[in-house]
Scaffold this active site. Structure first.
Site, PDB file in Angstrom:
ATOM      1  N   HIS A  84       0.779  -1.276   0.134  1.00  0.00           N
ATOM      2  CA  HIS A  84       0.079  -0.071  -0.044  1.00  0.00           C
ATOM      3  C   HIS A  84       0.700   1.200   0.012  1.00  0.00           C
ATOM      4  CE1 HIS A  84       0.668  -0.426   4.435  1.00  0.00           C
ATOM      5  NE2 HIS A  84       0.602   0.897   4.289  1.00  0.00           N
TER       6      HIS A  84
HETATM    7  C1  UD1 Z   1      -2.587   5.531   5.716  1.00  0.00           C
HETATM    8  C2  UD1 Z   1      -1.101   5.843   6.288  1.00  0.00           C
HETATM    9  C3  UD1 Z   1      -0.103   4.747   6.451  1.00  0.00           C
HETATM   10  C4  UD1 Z   1      -0.372   3.441   6.865  1.00  0.00           C
HETATM   11  C5  UD1 Z   1      -1.479   3.133   6.245  1.00  0.00           C
HETATM   12  C6  UD1 Z   1      -2.089   1.708   6.873  1.00  0.00           C
HETATM   13  C7  UD1 Z   1      -0.920   8.545   6.429  1.00  0.00           C
HETATM   14  C8  UD1 Z   1      -0.390   9.464   5.699  1.00  0.00           C
HETATM   15  N1  UD1 Z   1      -0.712   7.173   5.902  1.00  0.00           N
HETATM   16  O1  UD1 Z   1      -2.208   5.137   4.472  1.00  0.00           O
HETATM   17  O2  UD1 Z   1       1.220   5.709   6.972  1.00  0.00           O
HETATM   18  O3  UD1 Z   1       0.622   2.641   6.521  1.00  0.00           O
HETATM   19  O4  UD1 Z   1      -2.674   4.185   6.437  1.00  0.00           O
HETATM   20  O5  UD1 Z   1      -3.013   1.179   6.205  1.00  0.00           O
HETATM   21  O6  UD1 Z   1      -1.438   8.624   7.301  1.00  0.00           O
HETATM   22  N2  UD1 Z   1      -9.522   3.912   1.691  1.00  0.00           N
HETATM   23  C9  UD1 Z   1     -10.743   3.294   1.565  1.00  0.00           C
HETATM   24  N3  UD1 Z   1     -11.487   2.939   2.768  1.00  0.00           N
HETATM   25  C10 UD1 Z   1     -10.725   3.079   3.894  1.00  0.00           C
HETATM   26  C11 UD1 Z   1      -9.694   3.796   3.845  1.00  0.00           C
HETATM   27  C12 UD1 Z   1      -8.935   4.279   2.833  1.00  0.00           C
HETATM   28  O7  UD1 Z   1     -11.040   2.966   0.583  1.00  0.00           O
HETATM   29  O8  UD1 Z   1     -11.370   2.790   4.898  1.00  0.00           O
HETATM   30  C13 UD1 Z   1      -8.662   4.485   0.370  1.00  0.00           C
HETATM   31  C14 UD1 Z   1      -9.361   5.828   0.059  1.00  0.00           C
HETATM   32  O9  UD1 Z   1      -9.189   5.723  -1.507  1.00  0.00           O
HETATM   33  C15 UD1 Z   1      -8.051   6.669   0.277  1.00  0.00           C
HETATM   34  C16 UD1 Z   1      -7.058   5.835   0.236  1.00  0.00           C
HETATM   35  O10 UD1 Z   1      -7.332   4.387   0.547  1.00  0.00           O
HETATM   36  O11 UD1 Z   1      -7.905   7.943  -0.464  1.00  0.00           O
HETATM   37  C17 UD1 Z   1      -5.770   6.162   1.312  1.00  0.00           C
HETATM   38  O12 UD1 Z   1      -6.220   6.348   2.463  1.00  0.00           O
HETATM   39  P1  UD1 Z   1      -5.605   7.265   3.634  1.00  0.00           P
HETATM   40  O13 UD1 Z   1      -5.951   7.014   4.865  1.00  0.00           O
HETATM   41  O14 UD1 Z   1      -5.222   8.455   3.191  1.00  0.00           O
HETATM   42  O15 UD1 Z   1      -3.873   6.729   3.362  1.00  0.00           O
HETATM   43  P2  UD1 Z   1      -3.175   5.168   3.475  1.00  0.00           P
HETATM   44  O16 UD1 Z   1      -2.657   4.814   2.176  1.00  0.00           O
HETATM   45  O17 UD1 Z   1      -4.562   4.111   3.795  1.00  0.00           O
HETATM   46  N1  UDP Z   2      -3.631  -6.272   8.696  1.00  0.00           N
HETATM   47  C1  UDP Z   2      -4.874  -6.819   8.977  1.00  0.00           C
HETATM   48  N2  UDP Z   2      -5.501  -7.394   7.774  1.00  0.00           N
HETATM   49  C2  UDP Z   2      -4.895  -7.092   6.624  1.00  0.00           C
HETATM   50  C3  UDP Z   2      -3.492  -6.455   6.426  1.00  0.00           C
HETATM   51  C4  UDP Z   2      -3.127  -6.200   7.779  1.00  0.00           C
HETATM   52  O1  UDP Z   2      -5.366  -6.966  10.011  1.00  0.00           O
HETATM   53  O2  UDP Z   2      -5.401  -7.343   5.538  1.00  0.00           O
HETATM   54  C5  UDP Z   2      -3.052  -5.817  10.097  1.00  0.00           C
HETATM   55  C6  UDP Z   2      -1.547  -6.248  10.326  1.00  0.00           C
HETATM   56  O3  UDP Z   2      -1.485  -7.256  10.753  1.00  0.00           O
HETATM   57  C7  UDP Z   2      -1.071  -4.980  11.073  1.00  0.00           C
HETATM   58  C8  UDP Z   2      -1.731  -3.757  10.727  1.00  0.00           C
HETATM   59  O4  UDP Z   2      -3.002  -4.365  10.062  1.00  0.00           O
HETATM   60  O5  UDP Z   2      -1.373  -5.557  12.480  1.00  0.00           O
HETATM   61  C9  UDP Z   2      -0.552  -3.044   9.868  1.00  0.00           C
HETATM   62  O6  UDP Z   2      -1.328  -2.085   9.189  1.00  0.00           O
HETATM   63  P1  UDP Z   2      -1.076  -1.476   7.713  1.00  0.00           P
HETATM   64  O7  UDP Z   2      -0.012  -2.490   7.061  1.00  0.00           O
HETATM   65  O8  UDP Z   2      -2.121  -1.033   6.948  1.00  0.00           O
HETATM   66  O9  UDP Z   2      -0.220  -0.302   8.299  1.00  0.00           O
HETATM   67  P2  UDP Z   2       1.334  -0.039   8.510  1.00  0.00           P
HETATM   68  O10 UDP Z   2       2.014  -0.945   9.438  1.00  0.00           O
HETATM   69  O11 UDP Z   2       2.210  -0.081   7.271  1.00  0.00           O
HETATM   70  O12 UDP Z   2       1.587   1.751   9.058  1.00  0.00           O
END
Ligand code: UD1
Ligand code: UDP
Length: 370
Positions: free
Chosen positions: A206
């Site tokens: 991601h």
């Molecule tokens: C965010 C965090 C990242 C973390 C990740 C974990 C920031 C800057 N980034 O990234 O550090 O590793 O979460 O998962 O805070 N979306 C959905 N449904 C949801 C949430 C998001 O469809 O419930 C989609 C939307 O299109 C959105 C995109 O995901 O624009 C990105 O979501 P966002 O929270 O902005 O950043 P992440 O890439 O999820």
């Molecule tokens: N995770 C989950 N389901 C998934 C992928 C990840 O429950 O399909 C959990 C994972 O075990 C970890 C957390 O989500 O505890 C990490 O989130 P993510 O990778 O989105 O964020 P990051 O750690 O990179 O910020």
């Protein structure tokens, strides 16, 4: 009047497993606390499932900020939290990790003169192209209590001029959650659920650096297909970049299965039985380290080097992924590997004890001032 209320701010998927043990341990100490969910993540599989599976209390407040550009999302988080903090006047705001909800909450609390605790302080990738790195540096400058998960964090914070007295090396609350739920991670069930019979790899992807740009996405798909040539891959795909990866042809390999994000328990059940994991996640680097699953991190750097020195992690380029995966799959899982110091399941208790003393001290000082 002094407050002894602690407010936890969570918002994105990785926040929840970090907050759960801290909230539980503070509860045991009788500390008054409230939980805010900013709504940065909002899909059931990205947020609510963690509340159910980790027995987190329902959020006292859900700001429902949703998705947006960094400025819009952070601004919505800040506006919502400012109103809330002014009304509730907490003694301490606890923030987790490095997401936009973390830095938004820290900025609001600092400007209102409210103390801040940062759980997972001091991690550094030294890569400012990552939004998370900016969030970490800013949050750590504003925090009053900094809880570090690994010794390298202490060095980074010292180098940035953070007073040593504010920093506490406590271990890793995300690993508390992992260890507390270990019995629920059923690899055999995961095999049945996903129809897996032989070796398999789990992948999560991601990071903007892998999925935002179509050229990166195309290179990533090629790399993933080279792994699928070796073993089955299950990819519980984060919604970010899903469309781009699909357009780049990710789904077009019959041994690569893209599925929706999994619940925490189901995800770790799948990871537990995997022959290897390919990821760009922060948390997954840590979880594989404890589960002993080889982890190939598709990034040029990591803010979690302890998972390389004391774990199962290694950094891999997209170009090298297929070759490295073939080596790792033939070598098999090792039976003995070092574990990072204090990743022992007790970080939440250590954090809670320090927080309780802190808010107690503030309360006592407040009463003294009368
Ligand atoms: C965010 C965090 C990242 C973390 C990740 C974990 C920031 C800057 N980034 O990234 O550090 O590793 O979460 O998962 O805070 N979306 C959905 N449904 C949801 C949430 C998001 O469809 O419930 C989609 C939307 O299109 C959105 C995109 O995901 O624009 C990105 O979501 P966002 O929270 O902005 O950043 P992440 O890439 O999820
Ligand atoms: N995770 C989950 N389901 C998934 C992928 C990840 O429950 O399909 C959990 C994972 O075990 C970890 C957390 O989500 O505890 C990490 O989130 P993510 O990778 O989105 O964020 P990051 O750690 O990179 O910020």
């Amino acid at each position: 009047m002094s407050s002894e209320l602690v407010i936890h701010v969570t918002g994105a998927r990785p926040n929840f497993p970090k907050a759960a043990p801290v909230i539980r341990a503070l509860e045991a100490l009788g500390v008054a606390q409230e939980l805010v969910h900013t709504g940065q993540h909002y899909d059931d599989a990205m947020a609510k499932v963690f509340f159910r599976q980790l027995a987190l209390p329902q959020p006292d407040v859900d700001l429902g900020v949703g998705s947006g550009s960094h400025a819009r999302q952070t601004a919505a988080i800040m506006t919502g939290l400012e109103e809330l903090f002014l009304e509730r006047r907490p003694a301490l705001v606890v923030v987790y990790g490095d997401v936009n909800s973390t830095v938004g909450a820290a900025l609001v609390a600092a400007k209102l003169g409210i103390a801040i605790a940062h759980v997972e302080a001091g991690l550094r990738s030294f890569d400012r192209t990552m939004p998370e790195e900016i969030n970490r540096v800013v949050t750590d400058q504003l925090a009053d209590l900094l809880f570090a998960t690994s010794p390298d964090a202490l060095t980074h914070l010292g180098n940035e001029g953070v007073r040593a007295g504010r920093v506490h090396f406590v271990g890793n609350p995300m690993i508390d959650t992992l260890l507390a739920n270990l019995d629920r991670f059923d690899a055999d069930q995961a095999r049945r659920d996903h129809g897996l019979t032989g070796d398999y790899v789990v992948a999560t992807l991601h990071r903007p650096g892998n999925v935002d740009d179509p050229a990166d996405a195309a290179e990533l798909v090629k790399a993933m297909h080279s792994v699928a040539d070796l073993a089955e891959i299950v990819v519980p795909l984060h919604p970010r970049g899903r469309a781009r990866l699909e357009a780049a042809g990710l789904f077009a390999h019959d041994r690569l299965r893209v599925i929706d994000p999994l619940g925490y328990v189901e995800f770790l059940g799948l990871v537990r039985g995997a022959n290897a994991v390919v990821t760009d996640s922060g948390g997954v680097q840590e979880e594989t380290t404890i589960l002993g699953v080889p982890c190939l991190t598709l990034r040029p750097n990591t803010e979690r080097p302890v998972t390389i020195t004391h774990g199962t992690n290694r950094l891999v380029t997209r170009a090298d992924l297929g070759f490295v995966a073939s080596q790792v799959l033939s070598a098999g899982r090792s039976t003995d590997w070092p574990v990072p110091p204090l990743w022992d399941g007790k970080a939440g208790e250590r954090i809670a004890a320090i927080i309780a003393a802190f808010v107690d001290g503030k309360g006592a000082a407040g009463e003294g001032r009368g």
